[in-house]
Design a protein around this motif. Structure first.
Motif, PDB file in Angstrom:
ATOM      1  N   ILE A  75       0.836  -1.209   0.000  1.00 27.30           N
ATOM      2  CA  ILE A  75       0.000   0.000   0.000  1.00 27.30           C
ATOM      3  C   ILE A  75       0.865   1.250   0.000  1.00 27.30           C
ATOM      4  O   ILE A  75       0.641   2.195  -0.766  1.00 27.30           O
ATOM      5  N   PHE A  76       1.898   1.245   0.872  1.00 26.37           N
ATOM      6  CA  PHE A  76       2.799   2.397   0.925  1.00 26.37           C
ATOM      7  C   PHE A  76       3.541   2.577  -0.399  1.00 26.37           C
ATOM      8  O   PHE A  76       3.769   3.702  -0.855  1.00 26.37           O
ATOM      9  N   ALA A  77       3.917   1.455  -1.023  1.00 27.90           N
ATOM     10  CA  ALA A  77       4.619   1.529  -2.307  1.00 27.90           C
ATOM     11  C   ALA A  77       3.717   2.129  -3.383  1.00 27.90           C
ATOM     12  O   ALA A  77       4.145   2.968  -4.182  1.00 27.90           O
ATOM     13  N   VAL A  78       2.448   1.683  -3.390  1.00 27.25           N
ATOM     14  CA  VAL A  78       1.494   2.214  -4.371  1.00 27.25           C
ATOM     15  C   VAL A  78       1.260   3.703  -4.136  1.00 27.25           C
ATOM     16  O   VAL A  78       1.241   4.505  -5.074  1.00 27.25           O
ATOM     17  N   LEU A  79       1.081   4.074  -2.855  1.00 29.08           N
ATOM     18  CA  LEU A  79       0.881   5.489  -2.533  1.00 29.08           C
ATOM     19  C   LEU A  79       2.095   6.323  -2.935  1.00 29.08           C
ATOM     20  O   LEU A  79       1.968   7.441  -3.450  1.00 29.08           O
ATOM     21  N   GLY A  80       3.295   5.765  -2.696  1.00 28.97           N
ATOM     22  CA  GLY A  80       4.514   6.466  -3.094  1.00 28.97           C
ATOM     23  C   GLY A  80       4.597   6.643  -4.593  1.00 28.97           C
ATOM     24  O   GLY A  80       4.996   7.700  -5.092  1.00 28.97           O
ATOM     25  N   LEU A  81       4.198   5.580  -5.335  1.00 35.09           N
ATOM     26  CA  LEU A  81       4.217   5.657  -6.793  1.00 35.09           C
ATOM     27  C   LEU A  81       3.220   6.694  -7.296  1.00 35.09           C
ATOM     28  O   LEU A  81       3.522   7.475  -8.206  1.00 35.09           O
ATOM     29  N   LEU A 100       4.120   9.967  -9.427  1.00 34.94           N
ATOM     30  CA  LEU A 100       3.510  10.256 -10.728  1.00 34.94           C
ATOM     31  C   LEU A 100       2.804  11.611 -10.717  1.00 34.94           C
ATOM     32  O   LEU A 100       2.832  12.340 -11.712  1.00 34.94           O
ATOM     33  N   ALA A 101       2.181  11.955  -9.591  1.00 30.95           N
ATOM     34  CA  ALA A 101       1.517  13.253  -9.480  1.00 30.95           C
ATOM     35  C   ALA A 101       2.544  14.384  -9.549  1.00 30.95           C
ATOM     36  O   ALA A 101       2.334  15.403 -10.223  1.00 30.95           O
ATOM     37  N   PHE A 102       3.668  14.196  -8.845  1.00 28.45           N
ATOM     38  CA  PHE A 102       4.731  15.199  -8.882  1.00 28.45           C
ATOM     39  C   PHE A 102       5.318  15.305 -10.283  1.00 28.45           C
ATOM     40  O   PHE A 102       5.580  16.404 -10.785  1.00 28.45           O
TER      41      PHE A 102
END
Length: 272
Positions: A22-28, A32-34
């Protein structure tokens, strides 16, 4: 009990792995947003001809003025090419450059003869989503080459009966410095012998007293506001004009430019 402990440990491991995923997905997603934000921030709308960004203020406005009322000799041309090589290397991306020509056509359109904005060189490119080589190539092909061609063309002689130098400041004020740019740095670079010659006022007739000029209707007609622009004069020496191109001549221009809201920060006699 051992089986229960093993099941509990397995469940904890699964929960830990799930949390890490979950943390990895949120980080990705955050990355991507940045990435998208940075990409959109870089991709401004540009004028295809001038390379000037749309709907934003340039970081600086520069006006180059070439006096074509007489010829530049080879030494003077070489000096100017070296000067402009250094000039180009120190420009901020987005700087708007407007080029003007002083000639006998005092009634031509109130607009620059050439306009271009400085693109990025690629030195600050983000390798994750930009190609520094392509950005540098664009800088060279769309900015450096056209600017060099324009400068070389404007250095070619064009004999003229008059040299309306004072009038060009009004043209610059009205067309190079847009409304709302009062706080933005501005620079005017003149390449000229600075010998004003019009029916109303001529240095060739010995009219070097600025206090007298200031009392004339002619001065009221050409008066303008340069918004505290920095003015650099590359002073072109003319053969046989030594009696006119003296300190009194320099003081005349310093007083005139100050009276119309400019700041003379450099008067440099160019080689040749």
């Amino acid at each position: 009990m051992p089986r229960y402990r093993k099941r509990k440990q397995a469940t904890q491991r699964k929960n830990l792995i799930g949390s890490l995923l979950i943390f990895a997905v949120l980080g990705l997603v955050a990355f991507l947003a940045f990435f998208r934000y940075e990409l959109q921030n870089k991709q401004l709308a540009y004028d295809t001809e001038t390379l000037c960004p749309s709907n934003i203020t340039s970081p600086k406005y520069v006006a180059l003025v070439f006096d074509k009322s007489d010829a530049y000799n080879k030494i003077q041309q070489q000096f100017l090419r070296r000067f402009f090589d250094d000039f180009k290397a120190n420009l901020l991306p987005g700087t708007r450059i407007s080029i003007y020509v002083i000639d006998a056509h005092n009634n031509k359109e109130i607009a620059p003869d050439f306009v271009v904005c400085v693109p990025r060189t690629g030195d600050d490119a983000n390798a994750l989503y930009e190609n520094p080589k392509l950005i540098r190539q664009r800088w060279h092909e769309r900015f450096e080459q056209p600017l060099d061609l324009a400068i070389n063309g404007f250095m070619q002689p064009a004999q003229a009966d008059f040299s309306p130098i004072m009038e060009v400041f009004q043209t610059i004020s009205l067309s190079a410095f847009p409304l709302g740019s009062e706080t933005v740095p501005k620079q005017i670079i003149l390449i000229s012998d600075m010998l004003q010659h019009t029916p109303e006022w001529s240095h060739y007739r010995g009219q070097m007293d600025f206090s007298k000029l200031q009392k004339t209707l002619y001065y009221q007609r050409i008066n303008t506001d340069l918004q505290q622009a920095e003015v650099n004069i590359l002073y072109v020496r003319r053969e046989g004009m030594e009696k006119l191109q003296n300190k009194r001549h320099a003081f005349f221009w310093s007083d005139f430019i100050q009276s119309i809201g400019g700041r003379v920060t450099l008067i440099e006699k160019i080689d040749g």
